[in-house]
Design a protein around this motif. Structure first.
Motif, mmCIF file in Angstrom:
data_model
loop_
_atom_site.group_PDB
_atom_site.id
_atom_site.type_symbol
_atom_site.label_atom_id
_atom_site.label_comp_id
_atom_site.label_asym_id
_atom_site.label_seq_id
_atom_site.Cartn_x
_atom_site.Cartn_y
_atom_site.Cartn_z
ATOM 1 N N ILE A 159 0.852 -1.185 0.000
ATOM 2 C CA ILE A 159 0.000 0.000 0.000
ATOM 3 C C ILE A 159 0.891 1.239 0.000
ATOM 4 C CG2 ILE A 159 -1.951 -1.097 1.169
ATOM 5 C CD1 ILE A 159 -1.043 0.244 3.739
ATOM 6 N N GLN A 163 -2.003 4.687 -3.409
ATOM 7 C CA GLN A 163 -2.925 3.546 -3.386
ATOM 8 C C GLN A 163 -3.062 3.072 -1.942
ATOM 9 O OE1 GLN A 163 -1.103 0.823 -6.248
ATOM 10 N NE2 GLN A 163 -2.515 1.531 -7.828
ATOM 11 N N PRO A 164 -3.855 3.815 -1.138
ATOM 12 C CA PRO A 164 -3.890 3.569 0.307
ATOM 13 C C PRO A 164 -4.806 2.432 0.752
ATOM 14 C CG PRO A 164 -5.278 5.436 -0.242
ATOM 15 C CD PRO A 164 -4.643 4.997 -1.530
ATOM 16 N N LEU A 166 -6.139 -1.665 0.132
ATOM 17 C CA LEU A 166 -5.900 -2.964 -0.513
ATOM 18 C C LEU A 166 -6.735 -4.029 0.187
ATOM 19 C CD1 LEU A 166 -4.242 -4.755 -2.524
ATOM 20 C CD2 LEU A 166 -2.611 -5.095 -0.651
ATOM 21 N N GLU A 182 -5.723 -0.392 5.097
ATOM 22 C CA GLU A 182 -5.876 0.996 4.654
ATOM 23 C C GLU A 182 -4.868 1.893 5.360
ATOM 24 O OE1 GLU A 182 -9.539 4.037 3.547
ATOM 25 O OE2 GLU A 182 -9.908 2.228 4.734
#
Length: 258
Positions: A159, A163-164, A166, A182
């Motif tokens: 992460i 792209q915070p 997953l 997150e």
């Protein structure tokens, strides 16, 4: 007369057997065994609940359960290592083929190349059979390396600030484990949140490099844990434990990039 004599002998032997039942070779005295095994005692036996996830890997033929479990254990040990992926693959597989180090190194390089990442490559090898133990040693190495590479990818959760969020799933014998990771930016501080949707009650533990960077959830089917991060480190370890499913927890690596 002979039939009557045999009937008397039979009744006498039955009577003696009922009074003094014979023992099994492992018994020193008469033991009463339950008619069935209680569920609680089943939980004490390793059932390798994580290995069903093999069905999600892109492999031409399935691995034997013990081989898959061995690869999974090795991958988890090397998960947070800083060595390159190719070296990790070699270290995961080399103990299975201790006398073929050079061949493993050569195949590991091929597995990392784009032309060798597909499972179709192994299918194209000559004399491919439907059983792992029927394969040639080089084919076993290739299949093991391909499985190790996919396992390492499945066990890694990257992460970043761009792209915070997953989500990752892992199959178990009792259902699907879903993990949601997150990354939150709160002004000058950062928070890492992990939420689990578990198929059976379990425990999540998130750990950094220092003891104070550790949080553990209670036993629950939907645990949530949060870790305040003062100084970002590249990798955090997430442990998922199902006490009723498997004696060994599942280890995942959360890789953070800011």
């Amino acid at each position: 007369m002979q039939e009557r004599f045999q009937a008397i002998i039979k009744r006498r032997l039955q009577g003696e057997t009922e009074k003094n039942p014979p023992l099994f070779p492992w018994e020193t005295q008469l033991v009463e065994y339950p008619d069935c095994v209680e569920e609680q005692s089943l939980g004490l036996v390793p059932v390798w609940g994580w290995t069903v996830h093999q069905s999600k890997l892109n492999l031409p033929i399935p691995l034997p359960e013990k081989v898959f479990w061995q690869l999974l254990e090795k991958c988890q040990v090397l998960l947070t290592s800083s060595v390159p992926l190719g070296a990790k693959l070699v270290q995961v597989v080399e103990s299975m083929f201790p006398s073929d180090a050079q061949a493993i190194n050569d195949l590991a390089g091929l597995v990392l190349r784009s032309s060798y990442r597909s499972a179709d490559t192994l299918s194209a090898m000559p004399n491919i059979e439907s059983d792992y133990f029927d394969l040639l040693p080089r084919q076993q190495m290739a299949l093991s390396l391909m499985a190790a590479k996919q396992l390492l990818e499945n066990l890694t959760l990257p992460i970043s600030s761009t792209q915070p969020l997953l989500e990752r799933q892992w199959l178990t014998t009792v259902g699907t484990l879903s993990i949601r990771v997150e990354l939150w930016s709160l002004g000058t501080s950062t928070k890492l949140t992990v939420q689990g949707d578990l198929p059976t009650p379990g425990i999540l533990q998130l750990q950094g490099n220092h003891p104070q960077q550790t949080v553990t959830s209670v036993i629950s089917e939907m645990p949530i844990i949060e870790l305040q991060i003062d100084q970002i480190q590249p990798t955090y370890t997430l442990t998922v434990e199902f006490p009723e499913l498997d004696q060994q927890p599942l280890l995942l690596a959360i890789q953070v990039k800011i």
